[in-house]
Scaffold this active site. Structure first.
Site, short mmCIF file in Angstrom:
data_model
loop_
_atom_site.label_atom_id
_atom_site.label_comp_id
_atom_site.label_asym_id
_atom_site.label_seq_id
_atom_site.Cartn_x
_atom_site.Cartn_y
_atom_site.Cartn_z
N GLY A 1 13.15 42.72 135.51
CA GLY A 1 13.46 43.06 136.89
C GLY A 1 12.22 43.60 137.57
O GLY A 1 11.08 43.29 137.19
N SER A 2 12.43 44.41 138.58
CA SER A 2 11.32 44.90 139.40
C SER A 2 10.48 45.94 138.64
O SER A 2 10.96 46.58 137.70
CB SER A 2 11.87 45.52 140.68
OG SER A 2 12.76 46.56 140.33
N GLY B 1 11.34 49.05 135.93
CA GLY B 1 10.59 49.29 134.70
C GLY B 1 10.01 50.69 134.63
O GLY B 1 9.96 51.31 133.55
N GLU C 1 9.72 43.07 131.31
CA GLU C 1 9.30 41.85 132.03
C GLU C 1 9.50 42.14 133.50
O GLU C 1 10.60 41.99 134.02
CB GLU C 1 10.16 40.67 131.60
CG GLU C 1 10.05 40.28 130.14
CD GLU C 1 8.82 39.44 129.84
OE1 GLU C 1 8.10 39.03 130.78
OE2 GLU C 1 8.58 39.18 128.65
P1 NAD Z 1 16.03 44.77 139.94
O1 NAD Z 1 14.93 45.58 139.35
O2 NAD Z 1 16.63 45.22 141.22
O3 NAD Z 1 17.24 44.68 138.88
C1 NAD Z 1 17.08 44.11 137.60
C2 NAD Z 1 18.13 44.64 136.65
O4 NAD Z 1 17.85 46.01 136.35
C3 NAD Z 1 19.56 44.63 137.21
O5 NAD Z 1 20.43 44.25 136.16
C4 NAD Z 1 19.78 46.08 137.62
O6 NAD Z 1 21.13 46.47 137.61
C5 NAD Z 1 19.01 46.81 136.53
N1 NAD Z 1 18.52 48.15 136.88
C6 NAD Z 1 17.93 48.53 138.02
N2 NAD Z 1 17.54 49.82 137.92
C7 NAD Z 1 17.87 50.25 136.68
C8 NAD Z 1 17.74 51.48 135.97
N3 NAD Z 1 17.17 52.53 136.55
N4 NAD Z 1 18.17 51.55 134.71
C9 NAD Z 1 18.74 50.48 134.11
N5 NAD Z 1 18.92 49.29 134.73
C10 NAD Z 1 18.49 49.17 136.00
O7 NAD Z 1 15.46 43.27 140.08
P2 NAD Z 1 16.09 41.99 140.78
O8 NAD Z 1 16.03 42.15 142.27
O9 NAD Z 1 17.40 41.62 140.15
O10 NAD Z 1 15.05 40.85 140.33
C11 NAD Z 1 13.84 40.60 140.98
C12 NAD Z 1 12.69 41.25 140.25
O11 NAD Z 1 12.67 40.89 138.89
C13 NAD Z 1 11.33 40.82 140.80
O12 NAD Z 1 10.48 41.94 140.87
C14 NAD Z 1 10.84 39.82 139.76
O13 NAD Z 1 9.44 39.65 139.72
C15 NAD Z 1 11.37 40.43 138.51
N6 NAD Z 1 11.49 39.45 137.44
C16 NAD Z 1 10.58 39.50 136.42
C17 NAD Z 1 10.62 38.55 135.42
C18 NAD Z 1 9.62 38.55 134.30
O14 NAD Z 1 9.86 37.88 133.33
N7 NAD Z 1 8.51 39.26 134.41
C19 NAD Z 1 11.63 37.57 135.41
C20 NAD Z 1 12.55 37.57 136.45
C21 NAD Z 1 12.48 38.52 137.45
#
Ligand code: NAD
Length: 509
Positions: free
Chosen positions: A241-242, A246, A263
């Site tokens: 995720g973002s 992380g 990731e």
């Molecule tokens: P996001 O960070 O909003 O959410 C991702 C996941 O994390 C969701 O399931 C969310 O519920 C969970 N989450 C959020 N905060 C959390 C916390 N504090 N504790 C535990 N879980 C938590 O991301 P998004 O909008 O769904 O996806 C887009 C982002 O993901 C972009 O930044 C993109 O670059 C990244 N991404 C990275 C990869 C990679 O392999 N590097 C792959 C796909 C997406």
């Protein structure tokens, strides 16, 4: 350019139900979670969100199943993944429907995502007979020194909306053959495709006689993700995720000495040199920058072009962008579907405003499409912005189709620009010059986890390890030796002589 009328929410709801039904899944209606489609921006279903106590039970069940799964022979574990792969093949089309309905991907990209799942299952089945350790030359006579790889425990998988199925499979197929059990917290934006994937894995487990508890699904928001992250029964947190996410997850897992695989966001660049095959470069650039409506972690966000060819490259890109068919992702010919939410479109507009304030010029795109047909949806025209330098907005990831164009004079400057951002996921160079290509891949070249030559930044194959450096998190998933993150290593020294020799010739007693 848009042409097609959008399907209605009712029709999409029916299509989603049919796809779920084919996978043997009925939605768990209730409260706490809404399934939406970015195609119309409207609600499909109200769903039951997994509660904290249900999540606790799911983690306990996966921890219990680990006790037997870890001693199930790895090739037998592979049999479960083989069966999952068969079911994914059989349901390819319906699963792709769900990816399109929930994530807004065009048909060929949605099918590509399911193909990636099938590919990683094949890879993992082979891996189930190749979890090799090393034998190491011992310095002592009559001793054998070796390493063994053992299952790690419960793997908690947290995934993002934009690869709602493939990221799960990269983690789950490997974790399962490695002897781990899995608890999955998918994005709150994609509960339907997650339910279908989980349902098919349940069926595969039943078909091969594996315990159902090797995999548990938590359909909920961030709070339940936080619960998973904090639970010491979960040995590995693999979170996609973002970078913001992380930053919260990494320290919490580290505080309990758990293992994390992160990731996170990317801010990927391609360098275009004067010797590049421009025809090839332009198609690579347009796919990487505008494909998936700019919503891939590997999306091309920065184009670093030699100043002698910059005007020509930009002109040709603008022409290509003007022709991009934007609209219904199910319609044949559409290349750009919707953004995931109206907020994502707002963030895109904000970034374009900031870019202009920082001296940039929007050359094409940035407008909204289909606002009358679907007022709650967010169809955005992919944008190209010429920037005077790599300003703050260019160094940040905006998860939308914005391509910033920068120019360079010499190749060292191009590499420096490529590396001068906080993220380190993917990068590429378009060049006909072997020295430049090799320099880009060398130790003092691109600092990213993925570095390509004469190909764009997105669209990786599953055979290689996937992931990036710096604020991208450092994790590696998918192919190569990424499986090691899902296992624990034990170093074994066996003395088969009748003398006790100490290492480093230490004498004692
Ligand atoms: P996001 O960070 O909003 O959410 C991702 C996941 O994390 C969701 O399931 C969310 O519920 C969970 N989450 C959020 N905060 C959390 C916390 N504090 N504790 C535990 N879980 C938590 O991301 P998004 O909008 O769904 O996806 C887009 C982002 O993901 C972009 O930044 C993109 O670059 C990244 N991404 C990275 C990869 C990679 O392999 N590097 C792959 C796909 C997406």
């Amino acid at each position: 350019m848009t042409g097609t009328t959008l399907p209605g929410t009712d029709a999409l709801r029916e299509r989603a139900l049919a796809a779920l039904g084919a996978a043997g899944v009925t939605p768990q209606y209730g409260e706490g979670l809404t399934a939406r489609t970015p195609i119309t921006g409207e609600v499909l279903f109200d769903l039951h969100a997994t509660t904290a106590s249900e999540a606790d039970e799911a983690i306990a069940a996966a921890a219990g199943a680990f006790r037997t799964w870890r001693t199930t022979p790895a090739p037998a574990r592979g049999d479960l993944v083989r069966r999952l792969g068969e079911l994914l093949r059989a349901h390819r089309s319906e699963l792709a429907d769900l990816v399109t309905i929930e994530a807004g991907k065009i048909r060929s990209e949605a099918l590509g995502e399911i193909q990636e799942m099938i590919d990683i299952c094949d890879f993992a089945v082979g891996l189930s007979r190749q979890l090799y350790g090393r034998t190491i030359a011992s310095e002592r006579p009559g001793h054998r020194l070796a390493e063994s790889w053992h299952p790690l425990g419960v793997a908690g998988v947290i995934s993002a909306f934009n690869f709602p199925a493939a990221v799960w499979s990269w983690n789950t197929a490997l974790a399962l053959v490695c002897g781990d059990t899995v608890v999955w917290k998918p994005s709150e934006a994609t509960p339907l495709i997650s339910s279908a994937c989980s349902g098919l894995l349940d069926r595969a487990a039943q078909d091969v006689g594996a315990p159902r508890e090797v995999h548990r699904l938590l359909l909920a928001g961030r709070e339940v993700g936080e619960q998973l992250v904090g639970d010491s029964r979960v040995a590995l947190i693999s979170a996609t995720g973002s970078t913001r996410m992380g930053r919260e997850v990494g320290p919490r897992v580290a505080a309990r000495f758990g293992r994390s695989l992160l990731e996170l966001g990317g801010n990927n660049a391609s360098i275009v040199t004067p010797s590049a095959d421009l025809e090839l470069a332009l198609s690579g650039i347009v796919f990487a920058a505008a494909g998936t409506a700019g919503q891939r972690c590997t999306t091309l966000r920065r184009l670093i072009v030699h100043r002698d060819i910059a005007d020509e490259v930009v002109e040709r890109l603008v022409v290509a962008y003007r022709k991009l068919p934007i609209g219904d992702p199910f319609a044949e010919g559409t290349l750009v579907g919707p953004l995931i939410t109206a907020e994502a479109a707002e963030r895109m507009r904000d970034a374009l405003n900031r870019a202009e304030a920082e001296g940039g010029k929007v050359l094409v795109g940035g407008g909204r499409r289909l606002a009358e047909d679907a007022p709650s949806a967010a169809y955005a025209e992919p944008a190209i912005v010429r920037m005077p330098e790599q300003t703050a907005v260019v160094r940040a990831e905006t998860f939308a189709p914005i391509l910033y164009v920068l120019t360079y004079r010499d190749f060292d400057e191009a590499i420096a620009l490529n590396n001068a951002v906080p993220q380190g996921l993917s990068s590429s160079v378009f060049t006909g010059d072997q020295q430049e290509a090799e320099r880009f891949l060398a130790a003092d070249g691109s600092d990213c986890g993925i570095s390509n030559v004469n190909i764009g930044t997105s669209g990786a194959e599953i055979g290689g390890a996937f992931g990036g450096e710096k604020e991208t998190g450092g994790g590696r998933e998918s192919g190569s030796d990424a499986w090691r993150s899902y296992m624990r290593r034990a170093t074994n020294t066996v003395n088969y002589s009748s003398r006790l020799t100490l290492a480093q010739n230490v004498s004692f007693l």
